[in-house]
Scaffold this motif. Sequence first.
Motif, PDB file in Angstrom:
ATOM      1  N   CYS A 183       0.814  -1.219   0.000  1.00  0.00           N
ATOM      2  CA  CYS A 183       0.000   0.000   0.000  1.00  0.00           C
ATOM      3  C   CYS A 183       0.847   1.268   0.000  1.00  0.00           C
ATOM      4  N   ILE A 184       2.165   1.135  -0.108  1.00  0.00           N
ATOM      5  CA  ILE A 184       3.044   2.298  -0.116  1.00  0.00           C
ATOM      6  C   ILE A 184       3.394   2.633  -1.564  1.00  0.00           C
ATOM      7  N   GLY A 185       3.153   3.890  -1.960  1.00  0.00           N
ATOM      8  CA  GLY A 185       3.431   4.318  -3.324  1.00  0.00           C
ATOM      9  C   GLY A 185       4.853   4.795  -3.503  1.00  0.00           C
ATOM     10  N   PRO A 186       5.223   5.187  -4.711  1.00  0.00           N
ATOM     11  CA  PRO A 186       6.605   5.649  -4.957  1.00  0.00           C
ATOM     12  C   PRO A 186       6.955   6.938  -4.225  1.00  0.00           C
ATOM     13  N   GLY A 187       5.950   7.690  -3.758  1.00  0.00           N
ATOM     14  CA  GLY A 187       6.228   8.894  -2.979  1.00  0.00           C
ATOM     15  C   GLY A 187       6.456   8.615  -1.514  1.00  0.00           C
ATOM     16  N   GLY A 188       6.269   7.366  -1.082  1.00  0.00           N
ATOM     17  CA  GLY A 188       6.527   6.986   0.305  1.00  0.00           C
ATOM     18  C   GLY A 188       5.337   7.087   1.223  1.00  0.00           C
ATOM     19  N   THR A 189       4.130   7.422   0.705  1.00  0.00           N
ATOM     20  CA  THR A 189       2.940   7.515   1.545  1.00  0.00           C
ATOM     21  C   THR A 189       1.976   6.389   1.207  1.00  0.00           C
ATOM     22  N   ASN A 190       1.006   6.182   2.105  1.00  0.00           N
ATOM     23  CA  ASN A 190       0.011   5.132   1.920  1.00  0.00           C
ATOM     24  C   ASN A 190      -1.053   5.595   0.922  1.00  0.00           C
ATOM     25  N   TYR A 191      -1.434   4.694   0.040  1.00  0.00           N
ATOM     26  CA  TYR A 191      -2.458   5.052  -0.947  1.00  0.00           C
ATOM     27  C   TYR A 191      -3.780   5.407  -0.274  1.00  0.00           C
ATOM     28  N   GLU A 192      -4.140   4.677   0.755  1.00  0.00           N
ATOM     29  CA  GLU A 192      -5.378   4.853   1.512  1.00  0.00           C
ATOM     30  C   GLU A 192      -6.612   4.545   0.662  1.00  0.00           C
ATOM     31  N   SER A 193      -6.777   5.238  -0.468  1.00  0.00           N
ATOM     32  CA  SER A 193      -7.938   4.972  -1.334  1.00  0.00           C
ATOM     33  C   SER A 193      -7.592   5.425  -2.759  1.00  0.00           C
ATOM     34  N   ALA A 194      -8.498   5.103  -3.697  1.00  0.00           N
ATOM     35  CA  ALA A 194      -8.277   5.481  -5.097  1.00  0.00           C
ATOM     36  C   ALA A 194      -8.300   6.980  -5.306  1.00  0.00           C
ATOM     37  N   ALA A 195      -8.837   7.712  -4.350  1.00  0.00           N
ATOM     38  CA  ALA A 195      -8.899   9.172  -4.486  1.00  0.00           C
ATOM     39  C   ALA A 195      -7.512   9.804  -4.475  1.00  0.00           C
ATOM     40  N   ARG A 196      -6.508   9.094  -3.966  1.00  0.00           N
ATOM     41  CA  ARG A 196      -5.156   9.647  -3.884  1.00  0.00           C
ATOM     42  C   ARG A 196      -4.229   9.081  -4.969  1.00  0.00           C
ATOM     43  N   MET A 197      -4.779   8.399  -5.964  1.00  0.00           N
ATOM     44  CA  MET A 197      -3.927   7.764  -6.974  1.00  0.00           C
ATOM     45  C   MET A 197      -4.096   8.453  -8.322  1.00  0.00           C
ATOM     46  N   TYR A 198      -2.978   8.732  -9.001  1.00  0.00           N
ATOM     47  CA  TYR A 198      -2.991   9.455 -10.264  1.00  0.00           C
ATOM     48  C   TYR A 198      -2.036   8.786 -11.253  1.00  0.00           C
ATOM     49  N   GLY A 199      -2.203   9.159 -12.521  1.00  0.00           N
ATOM     50  CA  GLY A 199      -1.209   8.802 -13.521  1.00  0.00           C
ATOM     51  C   GLY A 199       0.058   9.592 -13.310  1.00  0.00           C
ATOM     52  N   TYR A 200       1.145   9.178 -13.987  1.00  0.00           N
ATOM     53  CA  TYR A 200       2.433   9.815 -13.683  1.00  0.00           C
ATOM     54  C   TYR A 200       2.447  11.290 -14.052  1.00  0.00           C
ATOM     55  N   ASP A 201       1.862  11.670 -15.166  1.00  0.00           N
ATOM     56  CA  ASP A 201       1.887  13.080 -15.589  1.00  0.00           C
ATOM     57  C   ASP A 201       1.217  13.977 -14.549  1.00  0.00           C
ATOM     58  N   VAL A 202       0.044  13.549 -14.066  1.00  0.00           N
ATOM     59  CA  VAL A 202      -0.670  14.352 -13.063  1.00  0.00           C
ATOM     60  C   VAL A 202       0.084  14.350 -11.747  1.00  0.00           C
ATOM     61  N   TRP A 203       0.549  13.164 -11.355  1.00  0.00           N
ATOM     62  CA  TRP A 203       1.244  13.067 -10.062  1.00  0.00           C
ATOM     63  C   TRP A 203       2.530  13.882 -10.061  1.00  0.00           C
ATOM     64  N   SER A 204       3.320  13.807 -11.135  1.00  0.00           N
ATOM     65  CA  SER A 204       4.581  14.560 -11.177  1.00  0.00           C
ATOM     66  C   SER A 204       4.321  16.065 -11.192  1.00  0.00           C
ATOM     67  N   THR A 205       3.226  16.494 -11.824  1.00  0.00           N
ATOM     68  CA  THR A 205       2.880  17.923 -11.809  1.00  0.00           C
ATOM     69  C   THR A 205       2.523  18.382 -10.399  1.00  0.00           C
ATOM     70  N   ARG A 206       1.770  17.551  -9.681  1.00  0.00           N
ATOM     71  CA  ARG A 206       1.405  17.897  -8.298  1.00  0.00           C
ATOM     72  C   ARG A 206       2.649  17.937  -7.414  1.00  0.00           C
ATOM     73  N   VAL A 207       3.563  16.991  -7.632  1.00  0.00           N
ATOM     74  CA  VAL A 207       4.806  16.996  -6.856  1.00  0.00           C
ATOM     75  C   VAL A 207       5.629  18.248  -7.175  1.00  0.00           C
ATOM     76  N   PHE A 208       5.669  18.636  -8.445  1.00  0.00           N
ATOM     77  CA  PHE A 208       6.424  19.832  -8.845  1.00  0.00           C
ATOM     78  C   PHE A 208       5.852  21.092  -8.182  1.00  0.00           C
ATOM     79  N   ILE A 209       4.525  21.197  -8.135  1.00  0.00           N
ATOM     80  CA  ILE A 209       3.907  22.374  -7.507  1.00  0.00           C
ATOM     81  C   ILE A 209       4.226  22.414  -6.013  1.00  0.00           C
ATOM     82  N   ARG A 210       4.141  21.235  -5.360  1.00  0.00           N
ATOM     83  CA  ARG A 210       4.458  21.203  -3.924  1.00  0.00           C
ATOM     84  C   ARG A 210       5.900  21.590  -3.674  1.00  0.00           C
TER      85      ARG A 210
END
Length: 489
Positions: A183-210
């Motif tokens: 249940c641990i994703g590549p960012g090191g946090t727990n997925y918890e639910s599908a609401a926190r899961m994204y494709g790589y393009d969306v996820w990398s953009t969110r990581v870049f903004i943070r």
Amino acid sequence: MFKWHRGNTRGQMGAPGATGSAQSGESERILLVSESGELGGPNTTYTSGGEGSPQSVRATPAEVQQLQAGKARLSKEEFNAQVAGGVMISFLLDQEQNLSKLRQSIYDAAIVMPQVARSAGWPWSLTLLSIRSIFFLLANFGLQLFILYMLVQEEEVMDRFAGQMNLCDFGARIQNCPDGPNCIGPGGTNYESAARMYGYDVWSTRVFIRDSLKALFPDKAHVIDSTVDVGEYGLENYWVRFVCVFIFMMSVMSDLRSTMDMVSILWNVPTKPGMWLEYRVPSWASKEKIKEVHGMSELDFVKFKIDGMPLRWKLFNLAAIIVPKLWIWRTTAKNGVMFLMETAGIENVIVNVTALTFILNLDEMIFENFSHSVLHHILGSLEPLDNDPDADQTEAQTTDDAFLHLQRDRRLGSSHWLLFPYRVFLNLIFSGLFIAEYYFWHCEQSETGGMVSRAMSLPTEQVYPWLSFALDPFLREGQLEESYWQMPA
């Protein structure tokens, strides 16, 4: 010597030379007796039928009795239907196993056209068409290799410079999170639910903004981490990738079967200069009469067939066509499976499986659009190679042969192999092998269960080396020692 004698269905097997006549309304049967009044041994060829119409039947005594009983029991229509079934089984099932065919593709044209030109004595028109076929073969190799190389460049170079890790099984068991394994994703946090899961393009953009916010406001980094949830990268469905790999492999296996047909033809044709075309006029009537009755033209008498091939041409076809075709097949299957396994979205993986199949169909597309109509006619008229040594015997079978063939087929043991769809199992086996190869090179077992990406390093070159592409997996691309990503503890 064994002879058939006619007898009444109510009669008994008589003495040598005994005959009987069927009474009105009674079924007539054929009885077998030897010169000594004994039935023959197994697999003896018997002669049956009325005077002037002999029929050869290869049968055991029990099958002879079965033939007699069938003729006596069945109506004319029923017997005729079972004879048709026997003919269908003996011909169609044998063709499935023994016929080697060539398709209408640029590979097949490069094999056939030089042999047709050689058989005709190398006239300029056919010689130039042969050279043209080989030119399109080289063009096909270039296009297929370029597209495959670009796929590898994307996966092995560009994705790494974009900071992407291998997908493996990230998010595969999200329905069991947050307390389940993996249940641990590549960012090191727990997925918890599908609401926190994204494709790589969306996820990398969110990581870049943070990370950008943290760089602008370093004193508020802990606040940003606690309030900006970037989610995790993972696949949307675990099973859709395997289904799409199986569908993709159907196209790949079809191409492999066509290659094996080429190998079978090179192996089975005589190693001598055979004639691949002939002018064949039936002898049962004059040519003018045949044209009139069947509406045929002169071209219909020209027949194209697979025949002997000189050794130098066999070696040329093996080295210049079959070996490169097998290498392209393996490279397409390996990288196609990798591309599908690295696709996270359900819609994307379904679309990608349809897009990948066109790589192996490029040879047919080139042939269809660029080849001369002469090649279309030749390959469309080419007679397949029959590898069955008993083909002539099957073609000469009688109605009694066909009936007995059907009776033998009633015994399940004689056709139990039909219960085994070997092509489906081959498809499953090759799908499993290429999926296993993907996991071996790109993934590793995580401490929390499941397969996660291996540590990722940047490539040493910005363009994927052609030598690594050609000799993979024996020579792989160089990578920097320092990893830009590894699975968080």
